[in-house]
Design a protein around this motif. Sequence first.
Motif, PDB file in Angstrom:
ATOM      1  N   UNK A  77       7.439  46.086 -47.992  1.00 44.21           N
ATOM      2  CA  UNK A  77       8.823  46.559 -48.042  1.00 44.21           C
ATOM      3  C   UNK A  77       8.945  47.771 -48.963  1.00 44.21           C
ATOM      4  N   UNK A  78       8.330  47.684 -50.137  1.00 45.11           N
ATOM      5  CA  UNK A  78       8.404  48.793 -51.087  1.00 45.11           C
ATOM      6  C   UNK A  78       7.705  50.039 -50.543  1.00 45.11           C
ATOM      7  N   UNK A  79       6.577  49.846 -49.850  1.00 43.46           N
ATOM      8  CA  UNK A  79       5.878  50.984 -49.234  1.00 43.46           C
ATOM      9  C   UNK A  79       6.762  51.626 -48.166  1.00 43.46           C
ATOM     10  N   UNK A  80       7.451  50.811 -47.381  1.00 39.90           N
ATOM     11  CA  UNK A  80       8.367  51.323 -46.355  1.00 39.90           C
ATOM     12  C   UNK A  80       9.503  52.119 -46.991  1.00 39.90           C
ATOM     13  N   UNK A  81      10.088  51.583 -48.044  1.00 36.59           N
ATOM     14  CA  UNK A  81      11.189  52.281 -48.715  1.00 36.59           C
ATOM     15  C   UNK A  81      10.735  53.615 -49.301  1.00 36.59           C
ATOM     16  N   UNK A  82       9.550  53.624 -49.895  1.00 36.67           N
ATOM     17  CA  UNK A  82       9.025  54.873 -50.452  1.00 36.67           C
ATOM     18  C   UNK A  82       8.785  55.885 -49.336  1.00 36.67           C
ATOM     19  N   UNK A  83       8.201  55.442 -48.238  1.00 41.35           N
ATOM     20  CA  UNK A  83       7.965  56.326 -47.090  1.00 41.35           C
ATOM     21  C   UNK A  83       9.283  56.857 -46.540  1.00 41.35           C
ATOM     22  N   UNK A  84      10.304  56.009 -46.511  1.00 45.68           N
ATOM     23  CA  UNK A  84      11.620  56.452 -46.049  1.00 45.68           C
ATOM     24  C   UNK A  84      12.153  57.567 -46.954  1.00 45.68           C
ATOM     25  N   UNK A  85      12.035  57.398 -48.263  1.00 43.67           N
ATOM     26  CA  UNK A  85      12.511  58.413 -49.199  1.00 43.67           C
ATOM     27  C   UNK A  85      11.821  59.754 -48.991  1.00 43.67           C
ATOM     28  N   UNK A  86      10.512  59.715 -48.786  1.00 46.36           N
ATOM     29  CA  UNK A  86       9.756  60.942 -48.527  1.00 46.36           C
ATOM     30  C   UNK A  86      10.211  61.560 -47.208  1.00 46.36           C
ATOM     31  N   UNK A  87      10.364  60.726 -46.191  1.00 45.97           N
ATOM     32  CA  UNK A  87      10.802  61.180 -44.860  1.00 45.97           C
ATOM     33  C   UNK A  87      12.186  61.842 -44.936  1.00 45.97           C
ATOM     34  N   UNK A  88      13.129  61.175 -45.580  1.00 44.10           N
ATOM     35  CA  UNK A  88      14.481  61.723 -45.713  1.00 44.10           C
ATOM     36  C   UNK A  88      14.451  63.052 -46.478  1.00 44.10           C
ATOM     37  N   UNK A 110      15.589  66.884 -52.763  1.00 47.05           N
ATOM     38  CA  UNK A 110      14.375  66.113 -52.490  1.00 47.05           C
ATOM     39  C   UNK A 110      14.100  65.074 -53.565  1.00 47.05           C
ATOM     40  N   UNK A 111      14.244  65.460 -54.824  1.00 45.93           N
ATOM     41  CA  UNK A 111      14.046  64.506 -55.936  1.00 45.93           C
ATOM     42  C   UNK A 111      15.018  63.337 -55.829  1.00 45.93           C
ATOM     43  N   UNK A 112      16.263  63.659 -55.502  1.00 46.28           N
ATOM     44  CA  UNK A 112      17.268  62.599 -55.388  1.00 46.28           C
ATOM     45  C   UNK A 112      16.891  61.618 -54.282  1.00 46.28           C
ATOM     46  N   UNK A 113      16.487  62.137 -53.149  1.00 45.67           N
ATOM     47  CA  UNK A 113      16.164  61.269 -52.016  1.00 45.67           C
ATOM     48  C   UNK A 113      14.875  60.477 -52.233  1.00 45.67           C
ATOM     49  N   UNK A 114      13.982  61.003 -53.048  1.00 53.39           N
ATOM     50  CA  UNK A 114      12.746  60.272 -53.387  1.00 53.39           C
ATOM     51  C   UNK A 114      12.954  59.366 -54.598  1.00 53.39           C
ATOM     52  N   UNK A 115      14.160  59.394 -55.165  1.00 53.96           N
ATOM     53  CA  UNK A 115      14.532  58.582 -56.333  1.00 53.96           C
ATOM     54  C   UNK A 115      13.700  58.920 -57.570  1.00 53.96           C
ATOM     55  N   UNK A 116      13.307  60.164 -57.697  1.00 55.64           N
ATOM     56  CA  UNK A 116      12.526  60.601 -58.849  1.00 55.64           C
ATOM     57  C   UNK A 116      13.476  60.932 -59.998  1.00 55.64           C
ATOM     58  N   UNK A 117      13.379  60.166 -61.063  1.00 54.91           N
ATOM     59  CA  UNK A 117      14.238  60.394 -62.210  1.00 54.91           C
ATOM     60  C   UNK A 117      15.386  59.412 -62.322  1.00 54.91           C
ATOM     61  N   UNK A 118      15.302  58.315 -61.571  1.00 60.14           N
ATOM     62  CA  UNK A 118      16.334  57.290 -61.676  1.00 60.14           C
ATOM     63  C   UNK A 118      16.426  56.834 -63.129  1.00 60.14           C
ATOM     64  N   UNK A 119      17.631  56.741 -63.634  1.00 55.98           N
ATOM     65  CA  UNK A 119      17.958  56.382 -65.019  1.00 55.98           C
ATOM     66  C   UNK A 119      17.703  57.536 -66.002  1.00 55.98           C
ATOM     67  N   UNK A 120      17.110  58.651 -65.530  1.00 57.37           N
ATOM     68  CA  UNK A 120      16.846  59.790 -66.415  1.00 57.37           C
ATOM     69  C   UNK A 120      17.552  61.062 -65.956  1.00 57.37           C
ATOM     70  N   UNK A 121      17.803  61.201 -64.680  1.00 55.96           N
ATOM     71  CA  UNK A 121      18.439  62.394 -64.109  1.00 55.96           C
ATOM     72  C   UNK A 121      19.834  61.989 -63.626  1.00 55.96           C
ATOM     73  N   UNK A 122      20.848  62.668 -64.133  1.00 58.15           N
ATOM     74  CA  UNK A 122      22.232  62.292 -63.824  1.00 58.15           C
ATOM     75  C   UNK A 122      22.536  62.314 -62.332  1.00 58.15           C
ATOM     76  N   UNK A 123      22.007  63.295 -61.603  1.00 59.93           N
ATOM     77  CA  UNK A 123      22.311  63.366 -60.175  1.00 59.93           C
ATOM     78  C   UNK A 123      21.560  62.305 -59.375  1.00 59.93           C
TER      79      UNK A 123
END
Length: 187
Positions: A77-88, A110-123
Amino acid sequence: MSPRKQAVLDAIDAANAKDPNLEDGQPAALLYGQRMSAELDRLFPDASDALTIAARGQHVERWKLARTEFPEGRAGYLAWRKAQGVHHAEIVMGLMELSEYGAENTEAAGRMLRKQGLKRDDEVQALEDVICFVFLKWYFAPFAAKHSAEKIQSIVEKTARKMSAEGRSRVLEEFDLPANLATAFQA
């Protein structure tokens, strides 16, 4: 709204209009994108172009990566979600480039859709809060009707952990949750 931002939103909608999965008689991804935009406008009315576009593109062409193509269980499930984020992110970034957005805005979405910086990046956090609000407002009740109380409690706790303190506070103000579920948002 600027013509280039409108062009990207229209392109996302055109892609999502092809979703074969229907909800309330509409393509599910198209409806989800519209709900994301509405909640973003309500919660963050001064959102940047990158955040506005990322919110609309959160599930762009989601149906193209089927969950069944990944292993069963949490790891799959987590691999699918990560792949979805990259795809989006790839799709949205490509659409932004076609509309002549610069690298800074394109990469931010792209960072937002890949969830890079969750809890650290305001956007990134703002997008996650919007995702959680959309889930609670539109998708939680149908989900809860199909699952055990234990599973519901677990999902609510995971949802609350992903949100900002401000987002959790707003959930408590805006939703009438049973006490056992509300406690997840009080921390």
